[in-house]
Design an enzyme around this catalytic site. Structure first.
Site, PDB file in Angstrom:
ATOM      1  N   LYS A  13      46.740  46.932  34.263  1.00  0.00           N
ATOM      2  CA  LYS A  13      46.980  47.874  35.370  1.00  0.00           C
ATOM      3  C   LYS A  13      48.465  47.893  35.758  1.00  0.00           C
ATOM      4  O   LYS A  13      49.064  48.954  35.904  1.00  0.00           O
ATOM      5  CB  LYS A  13      46.143  47.485  36.612  1.00  0.00           C
ATOM      6  CG  LYS A  13      44.650  47.363  36.346  1.00  0.00           C
ATOM      7  CD  LYS A  13      43.878  46.962  37.594  1.00  0.00           C
ATOM      8  CE  LYS A  13      44.232  45.610  38.159  1.00  0.00           C
ATOM      9  NZ  LYS A  13      43.884  44.459  37.294  1.00  0.00           N
ATOM     10  N   ARG A  88      39.540  46.461  46.051  1.00  0.00           N
ATOM     11  CA  ARG A  88      38.896  45.453  45.218  1.00  0.00           C
ATOM     12  C   ARG A  88      37.514  45.090  45.707  1.00  0.00           C
ATOM     13  O   ARG A  88      36.851  44.256  45.104  1.00  0.00           O
ATOM     14  CB  ARG A  88      39.746  44.192  45.254  1.00  0.00           C
ATOM     15  CG  ARG A  88      40.448  43.884  43.955  1.00  0.00           C
ATOM     16  CD  ARG A  88      41.441  42.814  44.273  1.00  0.00           C
ATOM     17  NE  ARG A  88      41.731  41.984  43.174  1.00  0.00           N
ATOM     18  CZ  ARG A  88      42.889  42.018  42.512  1.00  0.00           C
ATOM     19  NH1 ARG A  88      43.802  42.889  42.820  1.00  0.00           N
ATOM     20  NH2 ARG A  88      43.096  41.172  41.545  1.00  0.00           N
ATOM     21  N   ARG A 127      50.632  35.078  29.627  1.00  0.00           N
ATOM     22  CA  ARG A 127      51.581  35.904  30.391  1.00  0.00           C
ATOM     23  C   ARG A 127      52.674  35.034  31.038  1.00  0.00           C
ATOM     24  O   ARG A 127      52.390  33.960  31.554  1.00  0.00           O
ATOM     25  CB  ARG A 127      50.845  36.668  31.500  1.00  0.00           C
ATOM     26  CG  ARG A 127      51.794  37.395  32.436  1.00  0.00           C
ATOM     27  CD  ARG A 127      51.107  38.399  33.309  1.00  0.00           C
ATOM     28  NE  ARG A 127      50.100  37.808  34.176  1.00  0.00           N
ATOM     29  CZ  ARG A 127      49.355  38.511  35.016  1.00  0.00           C
ATOM     30  NH1 ARG A 127      49.490  39.810  35.077  1.00  0.00           N
ATOM     31  NH2 ARG A 127      48.463  37.912  35.765  1.00  0.00           N
ATOM     32  N   ARG A 161      52.381  32.353  36.160  1.00  0.00           N
ATOM     33  CA  ARG A 161      51.877  32.528  37.522  1.00  0.00           C
ATOM     34  C   ARG A 161      50.907  31.411  37.875  1.00  0.00           C
ATOM     35  O   ARG A 161      50.172  30.940  37.004  1.00  0.00           O
ATOM     36  CB  ARG A 161      51.149  33.886  37.608  1.00  0.00           C
ATOM     37  CG  ARG A 161      51.889  34.905  38.430  1.00  0.00           C
ATOM     38  CD  ARG A 161      51.315  36.281  38.301  1.00  0.00           C
ATOM     39  NE  ARG A 161      49.942  36.434  38.756  1.00  0.00           N
ATOM     40  CZ  ARG A 161      49.311  37.609  38.833  1.00  0.00           C
ATOM     41  NH1 ARG A 161      49.949  38.712  38.503  1.00  0.00           N
ATOM     42  NH2 ARG A 161      48.059  37.683  39.227  1.00  0.00           N
ATOM     43  N   ARG A 172      38.782  34.183  38.622  1.00  0.00           N
ATOM     44  CA  ARG A 172      39.194  35.562  38.933  1.00  0.00           C
ATOM     45  C   ARG A 172      38.291  36.566  38.216  1.00  0.00           C
ATOM     46  O   ARG A 172      37.949  37.616  38.773  1.00  0.00           O
ATOM     47  CB  ARG A 172      40.652  35.784  38.521  1.00  0.00           C
ATOM     48  CG  ARG A 172      41.638  35.078  39.435  1.00  0.00           C
ATOM     49  CD  ARG A 172      43.007  34.956  38.795  1.00  0.00           C
ATOM     50  NE  ARG A 172      43.675  36.227  38.588  1.00  0.00           N
ATOM     51  CZ  ARG A 172      44.674  36.402  37.728  1.00  0.00           C
ATOM     52  NH1 ARG A 172      45.127  35.385  37.006  1.00  0.00           N
ATOM     53  NH2 ARG A 172      45.229  37.575  37.595  1.00  0.00           N
TER      54      ARG A 172
HETATM   55  P1  AP5 Z   1      49.132  43.212  33.438  1.00  0.00           P
HETATM   56  O1  AP5 Z   1      49.654  44.573  33.276  1.00  0.00           O
HETATM   57  O2  AP5 Z   1      49.848  42.274  34.339  1.00  0.00           O
HETATM   58  O3  AP5 Z   1      47.590  43.279  33.858  1.00  0.00           O
HETATM   59  P2  AP5 Z   1      46.960  43.471  35.293  1.00  0.00           P
HETATM   60  O4  AP5 Z   1      45.693  44.216  35.100  1.00  0.00           O
HETATM   61  O5  AP5 Z   1      47.960  44.083  36.242  1.00  0.00           O
HETATM   62  O6  AP5 Z   1      46.674  41.956  35.639  1.00  0.00           O
HETATM   63  P3  AP5 Z   1      46.944  41.077  36.951  1.00  0.00           P
HETATM   64  O7  AP5 Z   1      46.633  39.664  36.587  1.00  0.00           O
HETATM   65  O8  AP5 Z   1      48.304  41.329  37.533  1.00  0.00           O
HETATM   66  O9  AP5 Z   1      45.863  41.657  37.867  1.00  0.00           O
HETATM   67  P4  AP5 Z   1      45.134  40.993  38.981  1.00  0.00           P
HETATM   68  O10 AP5 Z   1      44.429  42.177  39.439  1.00  0.00           O
HETATM   69  O11 AP5 Z   1      44.337  39.808  38.793  1.00  0.00           O
HETATM   70  O12 AP5 Z   1      46.330  40.366  39.850  1.00  0.00           O
HETATM   71  P5  AP5 Z   1      46.975  40.826  41.202  1.00  0.00           P
HETATM   72  O13 AP5 Z   1      48.382  40.473  41.129  1.00  0.00           O
HETATM   73  O14 AP5 Z   1      46.566  42.204  41.568  1.00  0.00           O
HETATM   74  O15 AP5 Z   1      48.997  42.552  31.978  1.00  0.00           O
HETATM   75  C1  AP5 Z   1      48.574  41.218  31.791  1.00  0.00           C
HETATM   76  C2  AP5 Z   1      49.219  40.641  30.501  1.00  0.00           C
HETATM   77  O16 AP5 Z   1      48.766  41.392  29.387  1.00  0.00           O
HETATM   78  C3  AP5 Z   1      50.765  40.730  30.477  1.00  0.00           C
HETATM   79  O17 AP5 Z   1      51.269  39.617  29.785  1.00  0.00           O
HETATM   80  C4  AP5 Z   1      51.029  42.005  29.697  1.00  0.00           C
HETATM   81  O18 AP5 Z   1      52.284  41.969  29.052  1.00  0.00           O
HETATM   82  C5  AP5 Z   1      49.863  42.013  28.708  1.00  0.00           C
HETATM   83  N1  AP5 Z   1      49.441  43.370  28.351  1.00  0.00           N
HETATM   84  C6  AP5 Z   1      49.329  44.442  29.177  1.00  0.00           C
HETATM   85  N2  AP5 Z   1      48.866  45.520  28.506  1.00  0.00           N
HETATM   86  C7  AP5 Z   1      48.677  45.097  27.229  1.00  0.00           C
HETATM   87  C8  AP5 Z   1      48.208  45.749  26.035  1.00  0.00           C
HETATM   88  N3  AP5 Z   1      47.833  47.041  26.040  1.00  0.00           N
HETATM   89  N4  AP5 Z   1      48.098  45.014  24.909  1.00  0.00           N
HETATM   90  C9  AP5 Z   1      48.467  43.687  24.882  1.00  0.00           C
HETATM   91  N5  AP5 Z   1      48.936  43.023  25.966  1.00  0.00           N
HETATM   92  C10 AP5 Z   1      49.031  43.728  27.131  1.00  0.00           C
HETATM   93  O19 AP5 Z   1      46.208  39.853  42.231  1.00  0.00           O
HETATM   94  C11 AP5 Z   1      46.442  38.475  42.281  1.00  0.00           C
HETATM   95  C12 AP5 Z   1      45.661  37.861  43.428  1.00  0.00           C
HETATM   96  O20 AP5 Z   1      46.076  38.442  44.675  1.00  0.00           O
HETATM   97  C13 AP5 Z   1      44.141  38.091  43.395  1.00  0.00           C
HETATM   98  O21 AP5 Z   1      43.470  37.142  42.604  1.00  0.00           O
HETATM   99  C14 AP5 Z   1      43.785  37.969  44.884  1.00  0.00           C
HETATM  100  O22 AP5 Z   1      43.759  36.611  45.284  1.00  0.00           O
HETATM  101  C15 AP5 Z   1      44.974  38.624  45.565  1.00  0.00           C
HETATM  102  N6  AP5 Z   1      44.762  40.069  45.752  1.00  0.00           N
HETATM  103  C16 AP5 Z   1      45.477  41.079  45.198  1.00  0.00           C
HETATM  104  N7  AP5 Z   1      44.999  42.255  45.600  1.00  0.00           N
HETATM  105  C17 AP5 Z   1      43.960  41.985  46.428  1.00  0.00           C
HETATM  106  C18 AP5 Z   1      43.034  42.803  47.132  1.00  0.00           C
HETATM  107  N8  AP5 Z   1      43.089  44.145  47.081  1.00  0.00           N
HETATM  108  N9  AP5 Z   1      42.075  42.193  47.871  1.00  0.00           N
HETATM  109  C19 AP5 Z   1      42.022  40.853  47.966  1.00  0.00           C
HETATM  110  N10 AP5 Z   1      42.831  40.019  47.305  1.00  0.00           N
HETATM  111  C20 AP5 Z   1      43.810  40.594  46.548  1.00  0.00           C
END
Ligand code: AP5
Length: 215
Positions: A13, A88, A127, A161, A172
């Protein structure tokens, strides 16, 4: 356009949101980035959020709804924005609809990133992220061009991270399937849902995402 990117952790994403930002004039609103920034600043909200994030749990709805509620009213969101990692939970999605309705706006589209859990574990555990600018790398296929130096900002602080370790990744993913996956039905019922196959090269995913915005 108001676009929701929906999908499990590691589905890409953030990667795709950043690509879209460079093509369109819509900002990327990532609740994960907002919370990490609050942690970095050492604010009360950041400290509170860290306790949940380090365990792989969701931060309470009221906290993230408050963050997004303020952010979407800013000038740069006028022509549209990309929601990355929000909503979420069903409760967050309902709050979002209410907040948008109060300013005569609505979510236009939600795009689901479809991918197997096994691929997500590989992506997340490999990552690496630049502490300074947030640029992302992967130990298998996307290392910085010159050693441990960030291609974008030159920082040498490229780290794993805190929530990208195996037991937290597992938690997660469980939280995603229990609390976030029901949003697929939520947006399907509103006839706003599209989906892309996310286990492909980033440019192929980007192309599929574009098609979802038009069709
Ligand atoms: P990346 O693009 O970072 O994937 P992502 O879907 O954004 O993954 P995240 O881990 O950032 O999402 P998340 O939703 O868990 O974390 P968030 O920060 O929102 O890609 C991941 C890896 O894959 C990278 O190395 C990239 O290079 C690689 N990649 C990407 N595309 C690729 C492809 N096509 N092919 C190969 N490799 C690829 O949330 C973190 C924490 O914050 C949560 O756990 C929660 O505690 C809190 N939080 C955040 N939002 C909320 C909410 N709305 N409500 C409650 N808690 C929340």
């Amino acid at each position: 356009m108001i676009l929701v990117l929906l999908g499990p952790p590691g589905s890409g994403k953030g990667t795709q949101a950043k690509k879209l930002v460079t093509l369109k004039s819509w900002p990327q609103l990532s609740t994960g980035d907002m919370l990490r920034s609050a942690i970095k600043q050492g604010s009360k909200l950041g400290l509170e959020a860290k306790a949940y994030m380090d365990k792989g749990s969701l931060v309470p709805d009221a906290v993230v709804v408050g963050l997004i509620g303020e952010r979407i009213l800013l000038q740069d969101c006028k022509t549209g924005f990309i929601l990355d990692g929000f909503p979420r939970t069903i409760s967050q999605a309902e709050s979002l609809d209410q907040m948008l309705a109060s300013v005569h706006r609505k979510v236009d589209r939600a795009v689901l990133f479809r991918i197997e859990d096994s691929e997500l574990v590989r992506r997340l555990s490999g990552r690496r992220t630049c502490i300074k600018c947030g640029s992302m790398y992967h130990i298998e296929n996307a290392l910085p061009k010159s050693g441990g130096v960030c291609d974008q900002c030159g920082s040498k602080e490229i780290v794993q991270r805190d929530d990208d370790f195996p037991e937290i990744i597992e938690k997660r993913l469980m939280v995603y399937h229990q609390q976030t996956a029901p949003l697929v039905e939520f947006y399907k019922k509103q006839a706003k849902l599209r989906s892309v196959e996310a286990a492909r090269l980033p440019d192929q995913v980007a192309q599929a995402l574009h098609a979802c915005l038009i069709g």
